[in-house]
Design a protein around this motif. Structure first.
Motif, mmCIF file in Angstrom:
data_model
loop_
_atom_site.group_PDB
_atom_site.id
_atom_site.type_symbol
_atom_site.label_atom_id
_atom_site.label_comp_id
_atom_site.label_asym_id
_atom_site.label_seq_id
_atom_site.Cartn_x
_atom_site.Cartn_y
_atom_site.Cartn_z
ATOM 1 N N TRP A 48 71.874 34.910 25.623
ATOM 2 C CA TRP A 48 72.739 35.115 26.739
ATOM 3 C C TRP A 48 72.896 33.250 27.905
ATOM 4 O O TRP A 48 72.495 32.506 27.288
ATOM 5 C CB TRP A 48 71.488 35.528 27.958
ATOM 6 N N MET A 49 73.410 33.972 28.894
ATOM 7 C CA MET A 49 73.735 32.554 29.739
ATOM 8 C C MET A 49 73.412 32.556 30.913
ATOM 9 O O MET A 49 74.200 32.871 31.616
ATOM 10 C CB MET A 49 75.704 32.593 29.512
ATOM 11 N N VAL A 50 72.110 32.204 30.140
ATOM 12 C CA VAL A 50 70.870 32.204 31.986
ATOM 13 C C VAL A 50 70.520 31.236 31.459
ATOM 14 O O VAL A 50 69.187 30.559 29.933
ATOM 15 C CB VAL A 50 69.959 33.203 32.161
ATOM 16 N N SER A 51 70.185 30.738 32.790
ATOM 17 C CA SER A 51 68.870 29.986 32.912
ATOM 18 C C SER A 51 67.774 29.872 33.234
ATOM 19 O O SER A 51 66.860 31.237 33.522
ATOM 20 C CB SER A 51 69.338 28.400 33.468
ATOM 21 N N GLU A 52 66.384 28.939 32.894
ATOM 22 C CA GLU A 52 65.679 29.640 33.193
ATOM 23 C C GLU A 52 64.851 30.218 34.856
ATOM 24 O O GLU A 52 64.416 31.019 34.775
ATOM 25 C CB GLU A 52 63.980 28.677 33.155
ATOM 26 N N GLU A 53 65.749 28.971 35.995
ATOM 27 C CA GLU A 53 65.911 30.004 37.371
ATOM 28 C C GLU A 53 66.399 30.889 37.822
ATOM 29 O O GLU A 53 66.717 31.660 38.846
ATOM 30 C CB GLU A 53 66.605 28.770 38.062
ATOM 31 N N GLN A 54 68.134 31.279 36.703
ATOM 32 C CA GLN A 54 68.641 32.426 37.230
ATOM 33 C C GLN A 54 67.984 33.890 36.746
ATOM 34 O O GLN A 54 68.037 35.133 37.060
ATOM 35 C CB GLN A 54 69.583 32.531 36.168
ATOM 36 N N MET A 55 66.631 34.023 35.728
ATOM 37 C CA MET A 55 65.656 34.405 35.276
ATOM 38 C C MET A 55 65.258 35.428 36.906
ATOM 39 O O MET A 55 64.603 34.717 37.308
ATOM 40 C CB MET A 55 64.279 34.251 34.295
ATOM 41 N N PRO A 56 65.295 36.775 36.295
ATOM 42 C CA PRO A 56 64.326 37.396 36.996
ATOM 43 C C PRO A 56 63.208 37.095 37.508
ATOM 44 O O PRO A 56 62.018 37.092 36.258
ATOM 45 C CB PRO A 56 64.682 39.056 37.195
ATOM 46 N N THR A 57 62.329 37.335 38.492
ATOM 47 C CA THR A 57 61.229 36.904 38.968
ATOM 48 C C THR A 57 60.031 38.292 37.934
ATOM 49 O O THR A 57 60.587 39.709 38.717
ATOM 50 C CB THR A 57 60.812 36.592 40.509
ATOM 51 N N GLN A 58 59.328 38.320 38.281
ATOM 52 C CA GLN A 58 58.514 40.211 37.501
ATOM 53 C C GLN A 58 58.333 40.928 39.006
ATOM 54 O O GLN A 58 58.282 41.658 38.866
ATOM 55 C CB GLN A 58 56.808 39.336 37.753
ATOM 56 N N ALA A 59 58.251 39.906 40.212
ATOM 57 C CA ALA A 59 58.239 41.334 41.274
ATOM 58 C C ALA A 59 59.697 42.090 41.616
ATOM 59 O O ALA A 59 60.122 43.204 41.767
ATOM 60 C CB ALA A 59 58.197 40.353 42.863
ATOM 61 N N GLU A 60 61.195 40.930 40.964
ATOM 62 C CA GLU A 60 62.287 41.397 41.413
ATOM 63 C C GLU A 60 62.384 42.638 40.136
ATOM 64 O O GLU A 60 62.746 43.694 40.418
ATOM 65 C CB GLU A 60 63.208 40.399 41.133
ATOM 66 N N MET A 61 62.000 42.193 38.970
ATOM 67 C CA MET A 61 61.672 43.490 37.868
ATOM 68 C C MET A 61 60.943 44.792 38.154
ATOM 69 O O MET A 61 61.289 45.328 37.659
ATOM 70 C CB MET A 61 61.210 42.995 36.528
ATOM 71 N N GLU A 62 59.960 44.600 38.756
ATOM 72 C CA GLU A 62 58.858 46.163 38.994
ATOM 73 C C GLU A 62 59.368 46.692 40.409
ATOM 74 O O GLU A 62 59.526 48.083 39.792
ATOM 75 C CB GLU A 62 57.867 45.313 39.911
ATOM 76 N N ALA A 63 60.848 45.793 40.587
ATOM 77 C CA ALA A 63 61.121 46.640 41.553
ATOM 78 C C ALA A 63 62.048 47.655 41.893
ATOM 79 O O ALA A 63 63.490 47.910 42.469
ATOM 80 C CB ALA A 63 61.361 45.374 43.311
ATOM 81 N N ASP A 64 62.838 46.857 40.074
ATOM 82 C CA ASP A 64 64.031 47.306 39.819
ATOM 83 C C ASP A 64 64.152 47.771 38.355
ATOM 84 O O ASP A 64 64.136 46.862 37.677
ATOM 85 C CB ASP A 64 65.125 45.907 40.345
ATOM 86 N N GLY A 65 64.721 49.013 38.115
ATOM 87 C CA GLY A 65 64.531 49.529 36.600
ATOM 88 C C GLY A 65 65.321 49.352 35.229
ATOM 89 O O GLY A 65 64.917 49.103 34.326
ATOM 90 N N VAL A 66 66.715 48.664 35.891
ATOM 91 C CA VAL A 66 66.901 47.677 35.555
ATOM 92 C C VAL A 66 67.214 46.575 34.657
ATOM 93 O O VAL A 66 66.943 46.298 33.543
ATOM 94 C CB VAL A 66 68.611 48.139 35.870
ATOM 95 N N LEU A 67 66.647 46.193 36.509
ATOM 96 C CA LEU A 67 66.269 44.524 35.874
ATOM 97 C C LEU A 67 65.181 44.881 34.601
ATOM 98 O O LEU A 67 64.571 43.620 33.264
ATOM 99 C CB LEU A 67 65.532 43.782 36.713
ATOM 100 N N LYS A 68 64.428 46.180 35.085
ATOM 101 C CA LYS A 68 63.357 45.502 34.114
ATOM 102 C C LYS A 68 63.460 46.001 32.817
ATOM 103 O O LYS A 68 63.086 45.430 31.187
ATOM 104 C CB LYS A 68 62.389 46.644 34.514
ATOM 105 N N ASP A 69 64.295 46.759 32.288
ATOM 106 C CA ASP A 69 64.663 46.910 30.797
ATOM 107 C C ASP A 69 65.587 46.364 30.316
ATOM 108 O O ASP A 69 65.464 45.388 29.041
ATOM 109 C CB ASP A 69 66.205 48.216 30.775
#
Length: 198
Positions: A48-69
């Motif tokens: 993935w072309m993503v940096s550590e800073e671009q990773m979703p936070t735990q709170a963002e993942m819990e709020a968004d099922g797509v991100l969680k997957d």
């Protein structure tokens, strides 16, 4: 598709699309140095072309099922042998070498267990096909792997001329074609594919 706006670019698609555009003479901006940013300290490419800073936070993942997957895959942002072979092909097509990637890929080819080095490609012929493509595109550093790859593919052909299903047979046949193999076994694989056409 609702997930598309949340999927970050990956090196695999970027390299394969870049190769296709180059093959068809399409002009596009190329920044190989940008791709070099997405490597491990051992100089192997991650997915993935993503940096550590671009990773979703735990709170963002819990709020968004797509991100969680998707986060499950982002966390596995480790080198994948097929993806590294695709990136190597893209670089080789443009005259660039990647010695660490070559060394890694030869090691995987010698282990004859590519599936253990890929979380996305679960059939071994995805690896052999990507390796053969990189070699065909000019990654001559892979020369030590050519005969072992041919032997692996030839040795796993089934009695009916296939290497399993249509996709596996196409990838295995493509491997042999890219590596310059000629013979009855390749002809049998192609004949099997032709027999599936309606």
């Amino acid at each position: 598709y609702p997930r598309h706006d949340k999927i970050v670019p990956d090196l695999d698609d970027t390299s394969v699309i870049g190769l296709s555009l180059l093959a068809h003479g399409v002009s596009f901006p190329r920044d190989l140095d940008l791709l070099l940013r997405y490597r491990t300290p051992e100089k192997l490419f991650v997915t993935w072309m993503v940096s550590e800073e671009q990773m979703p936070t735990q709170a963002e993942m819990e709020a968004d099922g797509v991100l969680k997957d998707l986060h499950h895959y982002y966390l596995k942002n480790t080198p994948d042998c097929v993806i590294n072979a695709q990136v190597l092909a893209y670089f080789a097509r443009q005259g660039r070498t990647l010695p660490a990637v070559c060394h890694y890929l030869i090691h995987v080819a010698e282990s004859r267990d590519a599936v253990m080095h890929s979380i996305y490609y679960v059939i071994p012929y995805a690896f052999t096909s990507a390796m053969s493509r990189a070699y065909r595109e000019g990654a001559t550093c892979l020369r030590p792997a050519v005969e072992p790859l041919i032997a692996q593919v030839v040795g796993s052909q089934q009695a009916n001329g296939s290497w399993g299903n249509a996709l596996e047979t196409a990838l295995a046949s493509n491997t042999l074609l890219n590596l310059g193999y000629e013979g009855d076994l390749l002809d049998a694989g192609i004949a099997f594919l032709c027999s599936l056409q309606q």
